[in-house]
Design a protein around this motif. Structure first.
Motif, PDB file in Angstrom:
ATOM      1  N   PHE A 284       1.504 -14.222  30.768  1.00 37.38           N
ATOM      2  CA  PHE A 284       2.132 -12.909  30.296  1.00 37.38           C
ATOM      3  C   PHE A 284       1.858 -11.948  31.556  1.00 37.38           C
ATOM      4  O   PHE A 284       0.882 -11.840  32.087  1.00 37.38           O
ATOM      5  N   SER A 285       2.835 -11.269  31.850  1.00 35.56           N
ATOM      6  CA  SER A 285       2.882 -10.201  32.788  1.00 35.56           C
ATOM      7  C   SER A 285       2.448 -10.672  34.191  1.00 35.56           C
ATOM      8  O   SER A 285       3.057 -11.440  34.844  1.00 35.56           O
TER       9      SER A 285
ATOM     10  N   ASN B 178       7.249 -11.291  29.328  1.00 37.84           N
ATOM     11  CA  ASN B 178       6.917  -9.983  30.061  1.00 37.84           C
ATOM     12  C   ASN B 178       6.481  -9.881  31.388  1.00 37.84           C
ATOM     13  O   ASN B 178       5.658  -8.998  31.526  1.00 37.84           O
ATOM     14  N   SER B 179       7.320 -10.592  32.019  1.00 32.44           N
ATOM     15  CA  SER B 179       6.880 -10.489  33.614  1.00 32.44           C
ATOM     16  C   SER B 179       7.993 -10.046  34.458  1.00 32.44           C
ATOM     17  O   SER B 179       8.881  -9.426  34.060  1.00 32.44           O
ATOM     18  N   VAL B 180       7.576 -10.020  35.573  1.00 35.72           N
ATOM     19  CA  VAL B 180       8.500  -9.022  36.692  1.00 35.72           C
ATOM     20  C   VAL B 180       9.187 -10.013  37.683  1.00 35.72           C
ATOM     21  O   VAL B 180       8.677 -11.231  37.912  1.00 35.72           O
ATOM     22  N   PHE B 181      10.235  -9.409  37.917  1.00 37.69           N
ATOM     23  CA  PHE B 181      11.011 -10.267  38.837  1.00 37.69           C
ATOM     24  C   PHE B 181      12.066  -9.189  39.425  1.00 37.69           C
ATOM     25  O   PHE B 181      12.890  -8.330  39.000  1.00 37.69           O
TER      26      PHE B 181
ATOM     27  N   ALA C 287      11.009 -15.016  28.635  1.00 39.65           N
ATOM     28  CA  ALA C 287      11.048 -13.891  27.410  1.00 39.65           C
ATOM     29  C   ALA C 287      10.464 -12.524  27.527  1.00 39.65           C
ATOM     30  O   ALA C 287       9.566 -12.504  28.499  1.00 39.65           O
ATOM     31  N   THR C 288      11.208 -11.551  27.150  1.00 38.48           N
ATOM     32  CA  THR C 288      10.697 -10.164  27.164  1.00 38.48           C
ATOM     33  C   THR C 288      11.105  -9.396  26.047  1.00 38.48           C
ATOM     34  O   THR C 288      11.784 -10.041  25.201  1.00 38.48           O
ATOM     35  N   GLY C 289      10.595  -8.226  26.059  1.00 35.74           N
ATOM     36  CA  GLY C 289      11.141  -7.346  24.782  1.00 35.74           C
ATOM     37  C   GLY C 289      12.191  -6.524  25.338  1.00 35.74           C
ATOM     38  O   GLY C 289      12.293  -6.102  26.380  1.00 35.74           O
ATOM     39  N   GLU C 290      12.974  -6.614  24.291  1.00 33.75           N
ATOM     40  CA  GLU C 290      14.110  -5.262  24.524  1.00 33.75           C
ATOM     41  C   GLU C 290      13.697  -3.956  25.159  1.00 33.75           C
ATOM     42  O   GLU C 290      14.498  -3.285  25.873  1.00 33.75           O
TER      43      GLU C 290
END
Length: 277
Positions: A94-95, A119-122, A211-214
């Motif tokens: 996560f993250s 919910n992570s970054v790229f 996966a992430t949140g809208e």
């Protein structure tokens, strides 16, 4: 939340393990600890052996070496699995934990059965990168809780914050209680390593879910799509109306997504054997 007694590896990593079945590892985000996964432990443990641990610099685990980089965090997970005599596991990050999971996938592919990045970054934009670098500077000057109020606003819906003040207060306390040096070392990696070995992501050959949140402002659906395009066969799920801390705010929704993915992923053998990048 179900309470478990935490144990330690020889290197000092604090972890808990419960349940039986295919092993699933949970890696928390920066500033948090293994306790964030209470909803997932309850939901996954009836079907899987669930392993949650404190990242370097967090919880009851030791500080990272200042120059260890993401490989040092991947090494921590490798040592944990060796200690538990787990040949390979599904890894859910996560993250910041998603960056660690990606690094683990590249450095220890033989120990990976499936990969989930939540919910992570790229590939941050210039504006997004400037924002997180500014928060890093504030944390360096004022400590781990320098950005707590702004972070909680990004992480949770206003409705959830209003309905769960005790939990929000506990998370605020967790942020404030972090070891300053361990937190800063980790946050600097979180701020700068979103493109870590991006050119090698095509080598990941296990079932993968991104996966992430809208409504996640820092780990956007666009990021999830871009990351998934780099990993062969990766799936993308965007959960409607969810913000950053969706594993905590909406555990049933997240657990359903994870269980559906794991049900198909754990039946596929790991095609990579004996390769360490």
């Amino acid at each position: 939340m179900i309470r478990h007694t935490a144990e330690r590896t020889p290197a000092g990593t604090s972890y808990l393990a419960t349940g039986e079945g295919p092993p699933v590892v949970l890696i928390h985000g920066v500033g948090l600890n293994k306790e964030m996964w209470g909803g997932q432990i309850v939901g996954l443990a009836p079907h899987y052996r669930v392993i949650a641990y404190d990242m370097l610099g967090h919880g009851a685990s030791p500080r990272p070496d200042p120059d260890c980089g993401l490989p040092g965090y991947a090494d921590q997970l490798h040592e944990l699995l060796e200690h538990l005599q787990v040949p390979a596991a599904h890894v859910i990050g996560f993250s910041m934990g998603g960056l660690v999971a990606r690094a683990f996938a590249l450095h220890y592919p033989q120990q990976l059965q499936g990969l989930v990045v939540l919910n992570s970054v790229f590939n941050r934009s210039a504006e997004q990168r400037a924002g997180v670098i500014a928060r890093t500077s504030q944390a360096a000057q004022h400590g781990p809780d320098a950005n707590a109020e702004a972070a909680l606003s990004r992480w949770f819906s206003r409705e959830y914050q209003a309905a769960n003040p005790a939990q929000i207060a506990a998370i605020r306390q967790t942020l404030a209680g972090n070891d300053p040096l361990g937190y800063l070392t980790t946050y600097e990696l979180f701020a700068t390593q979103d493109m870590y070995r991006a050119e090698d992501l095509g080598s990941i050959q296990v079932p993968t879910l991104i996966a992430t949140g809208e409504l996640d402002p820092g780990s956007t659906p666009e990021m999830a799509e871009q990351l998934a395009r780099r990993i062969p066969g990766a799936r993308v799920t965007v959960l409607p109306e969810q913000r950053h801390m969706m594993p905590v705010e909406s555990p049933r929704m997240v657990n359903q997504m994870l269980l559906e993915f794991l049900a198909t992923a754990h039946t596929r053998p790991n095609p990579i054997k004996g390769i360490v990048a």
